[in-house]
Design a protein around this motif. Structure first.
Motif, PDB file in Angstrom:
ATOM      1  N   GLY A 136      44.365 -28.896 -35.245  1.00  0.00           N
ATOM      2  CA  GLY A 136      43.058 -28.409 -35.641  1.00  0.00           C
ATOM      3  C   GLY A 136      42.422 -27.538 -34.570  1.00  0.00           C
ATOM      4  O   GLY A 136      43.024 -27.255 -33.529  1.00  0.00           O
ATOM      5  N   VAL A 137      41.186 -27.144 -34.815  1.00  0.00           N
ATOM      6  CA  VAL A 137      40.483 -26.252 -33.902  1.00  0.00           C
ATOM      7  C   VAL A 137      40.325 -26.893 -32.525  1.00  0.00           C
ATOM      8  O   VAL A 137      40.515 -26.243 -31.494  1.00  0.00           O
ATOM      9  CB  VAL A 137      39.107 -25.863 -34.469  1.00  0.00           C
ATOM     10  N   ALA A 138      39.985 -28.172 -32.480  1.00  0.00           N
ATOM     11  CA  ALA A 138      39.761 -28.844 -31.198  1.00  0.00           C
ATOM     12  C   ALA A 138      41.021 -28.825 -30.342  1.00  0.00           C
ATOM     13  O   ALA A 138      40.961 -28.545 -29.138  1.00  0.00           O
ATOM     14  CB  ALA A 138      39.301 -30.281 -31.438  1.00  0.00           C
ATOM     15  N   GLU A 139      42.166 -29.130 -30.952  1.00  0.00           N
ATOM     16  CA  GLU A 139      43.423 -29.137 -30.203  1.00  0.00           C
ATOM     17  C   GLU A 139      43.771 -27.737 -29.707  1.00  0.00           C
ATOM     18  O   GLU A 139      44.176 -27.553 -28.549  1.00  0.00           O
ATOM     19  CB  GLU A 139      44.563 -29.681 -31.076  1.00  0.00           C
ATOM     20  N   SER A 168      33.211 -14.627 -24.755  1.00  0.00           N
ATOM     21  CA  SER A 168      32.150 -15.120 -25.625  1.00  0.00           C
ATOM     22  C   SER A 168      32.728 -16.151 -26.593  1.00  0.00           C
ATOM     23  O   SER A 168      33.951 -16.294 -26.730  1.00  0.00           O
ATOM     24  CB  SER A 168      31.544 -13.962 -26.412  1.00  0.00           C
ATOM     25  N   GLN A 169      31.850 -16.861 -27.283  1.00  0.00           N
ATOM     26  CA  GLN A 169      32.320 -17.815 -28.288  1.00  0.00           C
ATOM     27  C   GLN A 169      33.093 -17.107 -29.389  1.00  0.00           C
ATOM     28  O   GLN A 169      34.077 -17.653 -29.912  1.00  0.00           O
ATOM     29  CB  GLN A 169      31.138 -18.586 -28.868  1.00  0.00           C
ATOM     30  N   ALA A 170      32.685 -15.903 -29.721  1.00  0.00           N
ATOM     31  CA  ALA A 170      33.395 -15.141 -30.749  1.00  0.00           C
ATOM     32  C   ALA A 170      34.812 -14.800 -30.294  1.00  0.00           C
ATOM     33  O   ALA A 170      35.764 -14.856 -31.075  1.00  0.00           O
ATOM     34  CB  ALA A 170      32.624 -13.865 -31.080  1.00  0.00           C
ATOM     35  N   GLU A 171      34.968 -14.464 -29.002  1.00  0.00           N
ATOM     36  CA  GLU A 171      36.296 -14.144 -28.472  1.00  0.00           C
ATOM     37  C   GLU A 171      37.165 -15.389 -28.385  1.00  0.00           C
ATOM     38  O   GLU A 171      38.374 -15.339 -28.665  1.00  0.00           O
ATOM     39  CB  GLU A 171      36.158 -13.474 -27.107  1.00  0.00           C
ATOM     40  N   LEU A 172      36.583 -16.522 -27.999  1.00  0.00           N
ATOM     41  CA  LEU A 172      37.331 -17.774 -28.005  1.00  0.00           C
ATOM     42  C   LEU A 172      37.769 -18.123 -29.420  1.00  0.00           C
ATOM     43  O   LEU A 172      38.904 -18.580 -29.640  1.00  0.00           O
ATOM     44  CB  LEU A 172      36.474 -18.905 -27.427  1.00  0.00           C
ATOM     45  N   ALA A 173      36.874 -17.912 -30.376  1.00  0.00           N
ATOM     46  CA  ALA A 173      37.205 -18.199 -31.770  1.00  0.00           C
ATOM     47  C   ALA A 173      38.366 -17.320 -32.249  1.00  0.00           C
ATOM     48  O   ALA A 173      39.279 -17.791 -32.938  1.00  0.00           O
ATOM     49  CB  ALA A 173      35.977 -17.988 -32.655  1.00  0.00           C
ATOM     50  N   ARG A 180      33.426 -18.929 -35.351  1.00  0.00           N
ATOM     51  CA  ARG A 180      32.572 -19.095 -34.167  1.00  0.00           C
ATOM     52  C   ARG A 180      31.831 -20.423 -34.245  1.00  0.00           C
ATOM     53  O   ARG A 180      31.633 -21.107 -33.226  1.00  0.00           O
ATOM     54  CB  ARG A 180      31.587 -17.935 -34.087  1.00  0.00           C
ATOM     55  N   GLU A 181      31.414 -20.815 -35.449  1.00  0.00           N
ATOM     56  CA  GLU A 181      30.674 -22.059 -35.617  1.00  0.00           C
ATOM     57  C   GLU A 181      31.538 -23.270 -35.254  1.00  0.00           C
ATOM     58  O   GLU A 181      31.066 -24.212 -34.606  1.00  0.00           O
ATOM     59  CB  GLU A 181      30.195 -22.189 -37.067  1.00  0.00           C
ATOM     60  N   ALA A 182      32.815 -23.223 -35.651  1.00  0.00           N
ATOM     61  CA  ALA A 182      33.713 -24.337 -35.334  1.00  0.00           C
ATOM     62  C   ALA A 182      33.941 -24.440 -33.834  1.00  0.00           C
ATOM     63  O   ALA A 182      33.969 -25.542 -33.270  1.00  0.00           O
ATOM     64  CB  ALA A 182      35.038 -24.158 -36.066  1.00  0.00           C
ATOM     65  N   VAL A 183      34.107 -23.304 -33.170  1.00  0.00           N
ATOM     66  CA  VAL A 183      34.310 -23.307 -31.726  1.00  0.00           C
ATOM     67  C   VAL A 183      33.057 -23.800 -31.008  1.00  0.00           C
ATOM     68  O   VAL A 183      33.140 -24.577 -30.053  1.00  0.00           O
ATOM     69  CB  VAL A 183      34.705 -21.901 -31.229  1.00  0.00           C
ATOM     70  N   ARG A 188      30.485 -28.017 -27.812  1.00  0.00           N
ATOM     71  CA  ARG A 188      29.405 -28.989 -27.649  1.00  0.00           C
ATOM     72  C   ARG A 188      29.980 -30.391 -27.468  1.00  0.00           C
ATOM     73  O   ARG A 188      29.534 -31.156 -26.600  1.00  0.00           O
ATOM     74  CB  ARG A 188      28.476 -28.952 -28.861  1.00  0.00           C
ATOM     75  N   GLU A 189      30.994 -30.737 -28.248  1.00  0.00           N
ATOM     76  CA  GLU A 189      31.614 -32.053 -28.137  1.00  0.00           C
ATOM     77  C   GLU A 189      32.308 -32.226 -26.788  1.00  0.00           C
ATOM     78  O   GLU A 189      32.264 -33.310 -26.194  1.00  0.00           O
ATOM     79  CB  GLU A 189      32.617 -32.245 -29.285  1.00  0.00           C
ATOM     80  N   LEU A 190      32.931 -31.161 -26.297  1.00  0.00           N
ATOM     81  CA  LEU A 190      33.599 -31.232 -24.991  1.00  0.00           C
ATOM     82  C   LEU A 190      32.585 -31.385 -23.861  1.00  0.00           C
ATOM     83  O   LEU A 190      32.832 -32.095 -22.879  1.00  0.00           O
ATOM     84  CB  LEU A 190      34.457 -29.977 -24.775  1.00  0.00           C
TER      85      LEU A 190
END
Length: 218
Positions: A136-139, A168-173, A180-183, A188-190
């Motif tokens: 998933g996204v987290a992994e 940026s978050q968009a680049e990480l996504a 971007r929302e999932a990232v 935030r969880e990390l």
């Protein structure tokens, strides 16, 4: 440039190069360009990226000091397959395609080193496809942060690695093929777990073992 590049080979290539600088955000070359020059990054970092069939940005790699960029076009003389953008101020040596091809003929050890690099990238691509299908996204984000911190991290006095590139978050996504929302949610969880801290366009790995555990949980 990798351990396969001898100091003599590097000096020989730089002797036929021209120094150039780019500001942050500048496009060093774009997908489809007919240019065939090669860049030897001296300082700064660049993002290698392309667009997916759906029109989304896909980050293929981050390259920093010591990296060679654009060598494929110099070898096969085909249009560029990706766009390269400066993540910050970049300084590089520019070598024409013709000079680079002559250089490879004079230094076969570098040519074999490039071949080994291509094979390594293909293996990495195959591994990524398998992991992408089963995680998933987290992994995927945890794996990316581990890779970035290990390759581009700067150690502080406490032994923590700050990722020395601004994404940026968009680049990480884009790099993990997620929204971007999932990232943003995973980041935030990390943070809440104490695995990382975030600054403006910056990330510090506080507890690498938490990222390793998450990355392996697929």
């Amino acid at each position: 440039m990798g351990e396969r590049w001898s100091a003599e080979a590097v000096a020989a290539l730089r002797s036929v190069s021209t120094a150039r600088r780019w500001r942050a955000g500048a496009v060093l070359f774009g997908v489809g360009d007919r240019s065939d020059h090669v860049l030897l990054i001296r300082s700064g970092r660049v993002k290698v990226w392309s667009m997916t069939a759906r029109g989304a940005e896909a980050v293929l790699a981050i390259r920093g000091p010591g990296s060679v960029v654009g060598e494929f076009a110099a070898v096969d003389r085909e249009p560029r397959g990706a766009t390269v953008t400066a993540l910050g101020p970049v300084r590089a040596d520019v070598v024409s395609g013709a000079e680079f091809r002559r250089f490879l003929h004079r230094h076969p050890e570098v040519m074999f080193g490039m071949l080994a690099g291509v094979v390594a990238r293909m293996r990495e691509s195959d591994r990524y496809r398998v992991e992408f299908a089963s995680s998933g996204v987290a992994e995927r984000l945890a794996r990316l942060l581990l890779e970035l911190s290990r390759e581009h991290g700067v150690l502080d006095s406490l032994g923590r690695r700050s990722i020395a590139i601004t994404l940026s978050q968009a680049e990480l996504a884009a790099a993990v093929s997620a929204s971007r929302e999932a990232v943003a949610r995973v980041l935030r969880e990390l943070r809440e777990s104490g695995a990382i801290s975030t600054q403006r366009r910056g990330i510090t790995v506080l507890r690498e073992e938490l990222l390793v555990a998450l990355a392996d949980d697929s």
